[in-house]
Design an enzyme around this catalytic site. Structure first.
Site, PDB file in Angstrom:
ATOM      1  N   GLN A  82      -3.169   3.586   4.735  1.00  0.00           N
ATOM      2  CA  GLN A  82      -3.940   2.346   3.839  1.00  0.00           C
ATOM      3  C   GLN A  82      -3.707   0.874   4.563  1.00  0.00           C
ATOM      4  O   GLN A  82      -2.800   0.815   5.102  1.00  0.00           O
ATOM      5  CB  GLN A  82      -3.374   2.467   2.423  1.00  0.00           C
ATOM      6  CG  GLN A  82      -3.906   3.489   1.837  1.00  0.00           C
ATOM      7  CD  GLN A  82      -3.467   3.638   0.332  1.00  0.00           C
ATOM      8  OE1 GLN A  82      -2.184   3.330   0.043  1.00  0.00           O
ATOM      9  NE2 GLN A  82      -4.025   4.060  -0.738  1.00  0.00           N
TER      10      GLN A  82
ATOM     11  N   ALA B 232       0.753  -1.065  -0.075  1.00  0.00           N
ATOM     12  CA  ALA B 232       0.084  -0.125  -0.110  1.00  0.00           C
ATOM     13  C   ALA B 232       0.973   1.111  -0.122  1.00  0.00           C
ATOM     14  O   ALA B 232       1.947   1.198   0.462  1.00  0.00           O
ATOM     15  CB  ALA B 232      -0.989   0.057   1.085  1.00  0.00           C
ATOM     16  N   SER B 233       0.276   2.280  -0.695  1.00  0.00           N
ATOM     17  CA  SER B 233       1.191   3.515  -0.540  1.00  0.00           C
ATOM     18  C   SER B 233       1.475   4.182   0.610  1.00  0.00           C
ATOM     19  O   SER B 233       2.504   4.853   0.781  1.00  0.00           O
ATOM     20  CB  SER B 233       0.617   4.390  -1.827  1.00  0.00           C
ATOM     21  OG  SER B 233       0.786   3.743  -2.922  1.00  0.00           O
ATOM     22  N   THR B 234       0.518   4.046   1.511  1.00  0.00           N
ATOM     23  CA  THR B 234       0.597   5.061   2.911  1.00  0.00           C
ATOM     24  C   THR B 234       0.239   4.141   3.854  1.00  0.00           C
ATOM     25  O   THR B 234      -0.277   3.230   3.881  1.00  0.00           O
ATOM     26  CB  THR B 234      -0.048   6.351   2.631  1.00  0.00           C
ATOM     27  OG1 THR B 234      -1.687   5.795   2.696  1.00  0.00           O
ATOM     28  CG2 THR B 234       0.024   7.270   1.425  1.00  0.00           C
TER      29      THR B 234
END
Length: 210
Positions: free
Chosen positions: A16, A11-13
């Site tokens: 998330q 996940a990017s962050t």
């Protein structure tokens, strides 16, 4: 030698839920009569090669092992050159990439004669390239819309920027001052490399406050 299956979750962050895709991957593996031998999880952008868990997976993987992802964009939102580098490493290791959103890749789980395997590999490679390119375009489109929205908000005096987590930044700063590596700080604080890099840059620009 029995092939192993590795689940890769990204996940990017940190906001998330990176573990969300574990359930559909487990369901797919069970339907295929497979067991996921290990999970590799990280919160990093798919647009960068700075993904230690992905490269740790590839480091221990052997020929014919399976790299299982929910979607191709979990593996790559890379630009063309970086995607070629990653794909070259995957090919050199002989790892089979299987993505739930790429049906042609599912056939790689069932080996046949050499000709069939080579044909399936070639078809899957082309489809993987196409989806990786689409994922990159989607990434660039979203970034462009975001920049346009920020520009408009600034022009209208509405832009405030993303609020900084001062407590997180303070803790990261202390760990960096203590000599901890980026990877160790990311592990301790469960934060992204981008956050650590930002704090390190601020420390370099304002050494008095460090």
């Amino acid at each position: 030698m029995t092939s192993r299956v590795y689940g890769y979750l990204r996940a990017s962050t940190n906001e998330q839920d990176v573990s969300r895709a574990r359930a559909p991957l487990l369901t797919f593996a069970a339907e295929q009569g497979l067991t996921v031998d290990a999970w590799f999880t990280e919160n990093e952008s798919g647009a960068t090669l700075q993904r230690p868990e992905l490269f740790r997976l590839l480091e221990i993987a052997r020929t014919d092992d399976v790299l299982l992802v929910e979607q191709v964009d979990r593996l790559s939102r890379l630009n063309g050159n970086d995607w070629e580098r990653l794909q070259g490493l995957i090919k050199s290791k002989g790892v089979r990439v299987v993505a739930l959103d790429l049906p042609t890749s599912h056939q790689l789980l069932h080996t046949g004669d050499e000709f069939t395997n080579r044909m399936l590999g070639a078809i899957n490679g082309m489809m993987l390239d196409m989806l990786a390119a689409i994922a990159r375009k989607d990434y660039e489109d979203r970034r462009r819309r975001q920049r346009q929205g920020i520009t408009k908000a600034k022009a209208e005096g509405r832009y405030r920027g993303r609020p900084v987590d001062e407590r997180l930044h303070a803790s990261v700063r202390e760990l960096l001052m203590d000599g901890k590596s980026y990877s160790k700080v990311m592990e301790i604080m469960n934060c992204s490399r981008a956050t650590v890099a930002k704090v390190a840059r601020e420390m370099k620009e304002s050494p008095v406050n460090s």
